[in-house]
Design a protein around this motif. Structure first.
Motif, PDB file in Angstrom:
ATOM      1  N   GLU A 270      -3.454   1.506   1.379  1.00 54.45           N
ATOM      2  CA  GLU A 270      -4.698   1.892   0.718  1.00 54.45           C
ATOM      3  C   GLU A 270      -5.362   0.628   0.187  1.00 54.45           C
ATOM      4  O   GLU A 270      -4.737  -0.144  -0.549  1.00 54.45           O
ATOM      5  CB  GLU A 270      -4.418   2.863  -0.430  1.00 54.45           C
ATOM      6  CG  GLU A 270      -4.210   4.304   0.011  1.00 54.45           C
ATOM      7  CD  GLU A 270      -5.499   4.976   0.451  1.00 54.45           C
ATOM      8  OE1 GLU A 270      -6.590   4.458   0.125  1.00 54.45           O
ATOM      9  OE2 GLU A 270      -5.423   6.017   1.122  1.00 54.45           O
ATOM     10  N   ALA A 271      -6.618   0.414   0.550  1.00 55.83           N
ATOM     11  CA  ALA A 271      -7.302  -0.821   0.179  1.00 55.83           C
ATOM     12  C   ALA A 271      -7.372  -1.004  -1.334  1.00 55.83           C
ATOM     13  O   ALA A 271      -7.083  -2.084  -1.848  1.00 55.83           O
ATOM     14  CB  ALA A 271      -8.713  -0.837   0.779  1.00 55.83           C
ATOM     15  N   LEU A 272      -7.760   0.039  -2.060  1.00 57.51           N
ATOM     16  CA  LEU A 272      -7.900  -0.092  -3.508  1.00 57.51           C
ATOM     17  C   LEU A 272      -6.564  -0.419  -4.161  1.00 57.51           C
ATOM     18  O   LEU A 272      -6.510  -1.224  -5.105  1.00 57.51           O
ATOM     19  CB  LEU A 272      -8.482   1.198  -4.095  1.00 57.51           C
ATOM     20  CG  LEU A 272      -9.976   1.424  -3.880  1.00 57.51           C
ATOM     21  CD1 LEU A 272     -10.403   2.783  -4.432  1.00 57.51           C
ATOM     22  CD2 LEU A 272     -10.796   0.319  -4.538  1.00 57.51           C
ATOM     23  N   ASP A 273      -5.486   0.177  -3.679  1.00 56.22           N
ATOM     24  CA  ASP A 273      -4.163  -0.135  -4.228  1.00 56.22           C
ATOM     25  C   ASP A 273      -3.797  -1.581  -3.935  1.00 56.22           C
ATOM     26  O   ASP A 273      -3.249  -2.284  -4.790  1.00 56.22           O
ATOM     27  CB  ASP A 273      -3.108   0.788  -3.625  1.00 56.22           C
ATOM     28  CG  ASP A 273      -3.279   2.233  -4.065  1.00 56.22           C
ATOM     29  OD1 ASP A 273      -3.908   2.452  -5.129  1.00 56.22           O
ATOM     30  OD2 ASP A 273      -2.821   3.144  -3.352  1.00 56.22           O
ATOM     31  N   MET A 274      -4.098  -2.044  -2.736  1.00 56.63           N
ATOM     32  CA  MET A 274      -3.713  -3.393  -2.329  1.00 56.63           C
ATOM     33  C   MET A 274      -4.443  -4.457  -3.145  1.00 56.63           C
ATOM     34  O   MET A 274      -3.842  -5.466  -3.559  1.00 56.63           O
ATOM     35  CB  MET A 274      -4.013  -3.574  -0.840  1.00 56.63           C
ATOM     36  CG  MET A 274      -3.638  -4.928  -0.288  1.00 56.63           C
ATOM     37  SD  MET A 274      -3.987  -5.035   1.479  1.00 56.63           S
ATOM     38  CE  MET A 274      -5.761  -4.751   1.496  1.00 56.63           C
ATOM     39  N   PHE A 275      -5.730  -4.238  -3.414  1.00 52.83           N
ATOM     40  CA  PHE A 275      -6.509  -5.254  -4.118  1.00 52.83           C
ATOM     41  C   PHE A 275      -6.202  -5.307  -5.617  1.00 52.83           C
ATOM     42  O   PHE A 275      -6.709  -6.178  -6.313  1.00 52.83           O
ATOM     43  CB  PHE A 275      -8.007  -5.017  -3.894  1.00 52.83           C
ATOM     44  CG  PHE A 275      -8.469  -5.410  -2.520  1.00 52.83           C
ATOM     45  CD1 PHE A 275      -8.394  -6.723  -2.107  1.00 52.83           C
ATOM     46  CD2 PHE A 275      -8.952  -4.467  -1.633  1.00 52.83           C
ATOM     47  CE1 PHE A 275      -8.794  -7.089  -0.836  1.00 52.83           C
ATOM     48  CE2 PHE A 275      -9.360  -4.821  -0.363  1.00 52.83           C
ATOM     49  CZ  PHE A 275      -9.286  -6.136   0.038  1.00 52.83           C
TER      50      PHE A 275
ATOM     51  N   PRO B  68      14.044  -6.846   2.525  1.00 52.62           N
ATOM     52  CA  PRO B  68      12.817  -6.666   3.317  1.00 52.62           C
ATOM     53  C   PRO B  68      11.743  -5.904   2.554  1.00 52.62           C
ATOM     54  O   PRO B  68      12.037  -5.114   1.661  1.00 52.62           O
ATOM     55  CB  PRO B  68      13.304  -5.847   4.516  1.00 52.62           C
ATOM     56  CG  PRO B  68      14.445  -5.036   3.962  1.00 52.62           C
ATOM     57  CD  PRO B  68      15.109  -5.913   2.928  1.00 52.62           C
ATOM     58  N   GLY B  69      10.481  -6.152   2.933  1.00 52.83           N
ATOM     59  CA  GLY B  69       9.349  -5.370   2.436  1.00 52.83           C
ATOM     60  C   GLY B  69       8.824  -4.470   3.547  1.00 52.83           C
ATOM     61  O   GLY B  69       9.414  -4.357   4.629  1.00 52.83           O
ATOM     62  N   SER B  70       7.703  -3.849   3.285  1.00 52.05           N
ATOM     63  CA  SER B  70       7.149  -2.881   4.241  1.00 52.05           C
ATOM     64  C   SER B  70       6.754  -3.526   5.571  1.00 52.05           C
ATOM     65  O   SER B  70       6.869  -2.906   6.625  1.00 52.05           O
ATOM     66  CB  SER B  70       5.934  -2.178   3.631  1.00 52.05           C
ATOM     67  OG  SER B  70       6.318  -1.418   2.519  1.00 52.05           O
ATOM     68  N   LEU B  71       6.281  -4.768   5.527  1.00 48.62           N
ATOM     69  CA  LEU B  71       5.884  -5.419   6.780  1.00 48.62           C
ATOM     70  C   LEU B  71       7.098  -5.612   7.686  1.00 48.62           C
ATOM     71  O   LEU B  71       7.016  -5.412   8.900  1.00 48.62           O
ATOM     72  CB  LEU B  71       5.223  -6.768   6.485  1.00 48.62           C
ATOM     73  CG  LEU B  71       3.855  -6.721   5.810  1.00 48.62           C
ATOM     74  CD1 LEU B  71       3.289  -8.129   5.667  1.00 48.62           C
ATOM     75  CD2 LEU B  71       2.880  -5.848   6.585  1.00 48.62           C
ATOM     76  N   ALA B  72       8.219  -6.013   7.103  1.00 44.64           N
ATOM     77  CA  ALA B  72       9.427  -6.201   7.908  1.00 44.64           C
ATOM     78  C   ALA B  72       9.935  -4.864   8.437  1.00 44.64           C
ATOM     79  O   ALA B  72      10.345  -4.757   9.602  1.00 44.64           O
ATOM     80  CB  ALA B  72      10.505  -6.884   7.068  1.00 44.64           C
TER      81      ALA B  72
ATOM     82  N   THR C 165       2.720  -3.954  -3.883  1.00 44.87           N
ATOM     83  CA  THR C 165       2.887  -5.211  -4.607  1.00 44.87           C
ATOM     84  C   THR C 165       3.351  -6.276  -3.621  1.00 44.87           C
ATOM     85  O   THR C 165       3.758  -5.971  -2.489  1.00 44.87           O
ATOM     86  CB  THR C 165       3.918  -5.059  -5.721  1.00 44.87           C
ATOM     87  OG1 THR C 165       5.188  -4.730  -5.133  1.00 44.87           O
ATOM     88  CG2 THR C 165       3.516  -3.961  -6.702  1.00 44.87           C
ATOM     89  N   TYR C 166       3.338  -7.520  -4.052  1.00 40.78           N
ATOM     90  CA  TYR C 166       3.758  -8.595  -3.148  1.00 40.78           C
ATOM     91  C   TYR C 166       5.205  -8.403  -2.685  1.00 40.78           C
ATOM     92  O   TYR C 166       5.477  -8.445  -1.479  1.00 40.78           O
ATOM     93  CB  TYR C 166       3.575  -9.953  -3.823  1.00 40.78           C
ATOM     94  CG  TYR C 166       3.829 -11.110  -2.899  1.00 40.78           C
ATOM     95  CD1 TYR C 166       2.790 -11.682  -2.174  1.00 40.78           C
ATOM     96  CD2 TYR C 166       5.111 -11.624  -2.730  1.00 40.78           C
ATOM     97  CE1 TYR C 166       3.027 -12.737  -1.301  1.00 40.78           C
ATOM     98  CE2 TYR C 166       5.354 -12.664  -1.863  1.00 40.78           C
ATOM     99  CZ  TYR C 166       4.314 -13.221  -1.155  1.00 40.78           C
ATOM    100  OH  TYR C 166       4.549 -14.252  -0.290  1.00 40.78           O
TER     101      TYR C 166
END
Length: 815
Positions: free
Chosen positions: A374-379, A360-364, A334-335
């Protein structure tokens, strides 16, 4: 050149057994755990290249179907590489004293973030003790009292002078809660209203003038008093600043020395000191009045305890326990989970936030390392993809309220300073998603330059068999399964070949293999015995898996057995043949025979596809039928016009038919109808055909063969039944045990063919016939009979055309 005779397949050709004797083992306990990847050389090398490219645009997209080991492969490879990479630095958010709505982000050496936080906590704890203690000291009280005494002295002198001047003007000054009141005197006593009214005009004017003069002097005195009061307040404030600075300076200098190599932190300490000196009252006990009852020292009572949030540190990312580069697998992108969030706290019905609530999120968390999505989860989640591309392209991470970022909110909120982003993004998805993104998203092509393509099958050789066996060993160890003996291992590998659709390949859809391993373990435990999973248990697991999903197949076979769906498995019929199709119910695919019939007659319509006319035919099936016209024309209409109308249809079909795997059956049934030669109903055929008459391979050959066998079994095995398949599909055969046994005993037959002539000879038992030296087909052969019928159609059509033309001419003459 004589046509090659069709050789019936042997049992050894329809199923390739596995022999692991070269491993010299009895059970999986004798094997080492799996350390190598099973195949996937292309994907592994692509991943290694992508990881090695230290450029922001060389992110990786893992392409392949579900269950081929994308996640396991990338997890294993990243775990190896991450250990060799440097551990990234820490990140902290602190209060911005210039703009509280824009918290500052500090990058600190690894592990220093929580130490910085601890230092500030200790600093604050000492200050909350030392500052009040300094203000309670005897020296401070003496200096403070001196300032207050001086203020009182100046104030007393001022008001004594005011009293003196007022007395000279015969005016009495009276102090009240509302201010200073001036009262005129007459003969030393206050003038009453009656006395004032009794005075003459000159006396009244004199009183008014004296009162106005005194009022002006009072105003000047009050102005001077306020000035003295402000000067005293400033002197007291400066005294407090000096005392507080004495308590703060040593602590700040000690911290600055500790962080002297970090200019940002030094600047932050300077701002902290300035803010403390400007807000000394926050550290002092609440008082409504300063000692001595001075009115200028009034303070409003605190509504809530002072939290000193401004001096806290939010350790946004702490890598003190991280070894090497971080690797984050975000399963729910999620965002907020990916980019971080700014939490809010409810207070008295309103929402409040500050920089300590930035999460923080995963990117941090993956900054300086790798994040896998996973692409399908992200979209599934809005705004995530566009925001991810911006973060990668700008190499910075902004933690913002989602609605504020896209302009959907006008309320004031925090806007934390962005942090530098340096990480590798790895996305896993299927080939369709990759192709769509590559075709329609320019940013994708720019930011994901590495494609790691995972295959669903690998070669079945000794090396792969060893790796596969070790993989099974690893699953047993990981999930606590009973050991597999050699026969159990061999059966799993044979099942893998069945999944791959090729005797010379193995499936690397490891999810499906793991599922069978667990189910076989279940049946082995139900069986008791010696706690080993054997061939019988694996076969039981496969059978039970099919049984849970094949209700539709059994219902169809029941309808065929009862004669509701018409399929003949004995005898010979002209213009009728058994075609084969595959039905897919999602988790299970099975073969079903279909009756195909053809009627031919004189005309010019050519081959008519009933399904196409009724709009129940797909494009590929339409193409297959059109190819029949090309074959008929090329083979039989070189020296005569093709005066043919043929109607071909699938009987009892009530849904769309697609694919060209029935085109060989359709051509044979067409030739049967033209030649008058009956087709064996105990045989079924699958395969596509081209305009040259060559039989082409098809998919689902195992399901088709097994589907027809099941129908024959339901209606009675005669020993003459079987299936005709393209010779290229022989390597795809991995039939179930029952069919293999029937082939072995000669009760069921499988014939591989290369050409339509071979196929029709097998299906009819009559010679196809080749053209002789005179260009004619061998008399009595099927091709001869077809050519003869088409010639008759052409001659009859020509005669009919002449008769119609003559009749039309006669009618015109009569008129």
């Amino acid at each position: 050149m004589p046509m090659r005779k069709v050789q019936e397949l042997k049992a050894s050709q329809v199923y390739r057994f596995c022999d692991l004797s070269q491993l010299n083992i009895k059970t999986t306990d004798d094997l080492p755990p799996c350390t190598d990847f099973i195949g996937q050389k292309r994907a592994v090398e692509s991943i290694e290249f992508g990881i090695g490219m230290d450029y922001s645009e060389y992110n990786i997209f893992l392409v392949g179907p579900t269950g081929v080991g994308k996640s396991t492969t990338i997890e294993t490879m990243l775990a190896r590489v991450a250990k060799t990479k440097p551990t990234p630095k820490d990140w902290c958010y602190v209060y911005n004293f210039q703009d509280p709505n824009e918290p500052k982000a500090f990058e600190l050496p690894t592990g220093r973030g929580k130490l910085f936080k601890k230092d500030m906590e200790d600093f604050l704890h000492i200050l909350k003790t030392d500052i009040p203690r300094a203000f309670e000291s005897k020296e401070f009280e003496e200096q403070k009292q001196a300032v207050m005494n001086e203020f009182q002295r100046q104030k007393s002198v001022l008001f004594e002078e005011l009293q003196k001047k007022a007395g000279e003007n015969n005016i009495q000054i009276q102090f009240s809660p509302t201010g200073i009141i001036t009262i005129p005197l007459l003969e030393g006593k206050p003038v009453s209203q009656e006395q004032y009214n009794a005075l003459d005009e000159a006396a009244r004017n004199d009183i008014i003038n004296r009162k106005e003069k005194t009022d002006n002097e009072v105003a000047e005195a009050l102005k001077a008093a306020r000035k003295i009061e402000n000067e005293a307040a400033e002197r007291l404030k400066e005294l407090e600043r000096r005392v507080a600075l004495f308590a703060v300076r040593g602590l700040i200098e000690s911290l600055s020395e500790k962080y002297q190599l970090l200019p940002q932190i030094i600047d932050y300490f300077d701002q902290v000191q300035k803010h403390i000196l400007e807000n000394i009252d926050n550290f002092l006990p609440d008082k409504n009045m300063q000692a001595g009852g001075m009115p200028f020292a009034y303070r409003m009572p605190q509504q809530q305890p002072q939290t000193f949030t401004e001096y806290k540190v939010n350790v946004f990312i702490d890598n003190s326990l991280t070894e090497g580069a971080p690797v984050i697998f975000e399963s729910h992108p999620t965002y907020p989970n990916l980019f971080g969030s700014i939490e809010k706290e409810a207070r008295f019905g309103a929402l409040f936030t500050d920089f300590t609530m930035i999460r923080p999120g995963s990117l941090a968390k993956a900054n300086g390392g790798y994040v896998v999505l996973e692409a399908l989860d992200m979209f599934k989640f809005p705004f995530v993809w566009d925001s991810l591309k911006k973060a990668i392209e700008n190499q910075e991470l902004r933690i913002e309220d989602l609605y504020q970022q896209f302009g959907y909110s006008s309320t004031i909120g925090l806007r934390p300073e962005p942090i530098k982003l340096d990480l590798k993004v790895i996305i896993a998805g299927n080939s369709y998603l990759y192709q769509m993104l590559y075709a329609y998203d320019e940013d994708f092509r720019k930011l994901f330059k590495v494609k790691a393509d995972f295959d669903s099958v690998v070669d079945r050789d000794d090396t792969t068999l060893s790796q596969y066996s070790c993989f099974i060993k690893s699953i047993c160890d990981r999930d606590g399964l009973n050991p597999f003996d050699r026969s159990g291992l061999e059966t799993v590998i044979e099942y893998s070949s069945r999944l791959s659709g090729d005797q010379s390949k193995l499936s690397v859809q490891l999810g499906s293999i793991t599922k069978i391993l667990k189910e076989a373990d279940y049946w082995a435990k139900q069986d008791g015995g010696d706690r080993l999973t054997k061939r019988a248990h694996v076969e039981k697991a496969i059978e039970e898996k099919i049984y849970r999903s094949n209700m539709v197949e059994e219902k169809i076979q029941e309808l065929i057995a009862k004669g509701v769906l018409l399929v003949d498995t004995e005898g010979m019929v002209t213009g009728q043949i058994n075609g084969l199709a595959v039905y897919n119910t999602g988790d299970y695919a099975f073969g079903k025979p279909s009756r195909i019939t053809c009627e031919t007659f004189m005309g010019t319509e050519g081959v008519v596809n009933i399904e196409r006319k009724s709009r129940m035919s797909g494009n590929i099936h339409d193409k297959g039928v059109l190819i029949l016209s090309g074959y008929i024309g090329a083979k039989y209409a070189q020296n005569k016009p093709l005066s043919l109308s043929a109607s071909i249809g699938f009987e009892q079909s009530y849904e769309t038919i697609d694919g060209d795997s029935a085109s060989a059956a359709e051509l044979i049934v067409l030739l049967s109808s033209l030649s008058g030669v009956p087709v064996k109903q105990g045989l079924a055929i699958t395969g596509s055909v081209n305009q040259k008459g060559q039989i082409q391979p098809i998919g689902g050959v195992n399901e088709k063969v097994e589907g027809f066998y099941d129908v024959c079994k339901a209606k009675g095995i005669t020993g003459e039944q079987g299936v005709v398949i393209p010779y290229q599909n022989v390597k795809n055969l991995m039939l179930k045990k029952e069919v293999v046994e029937a082939v072995k005993l000669g009760k069921f037959h499988i014939y591989p063919v290369e050409t339509i002539d071979q196929a029709i000879e097998t299906m009819t038992g009559k010679e196809a016939g080749a053209r002789g030296e005179g260009g004619k087909f061998k008399r009595g052969s099927i091709n001869y009979l077809v050519d003869k019928k088409l010639r008759e159609f052409a001659e009859d059509y020509r005669k009919f055309g002449k008769q119609q033309a003559q009749k039309k001419t006669n009618n015109s003459n009569e008129k």
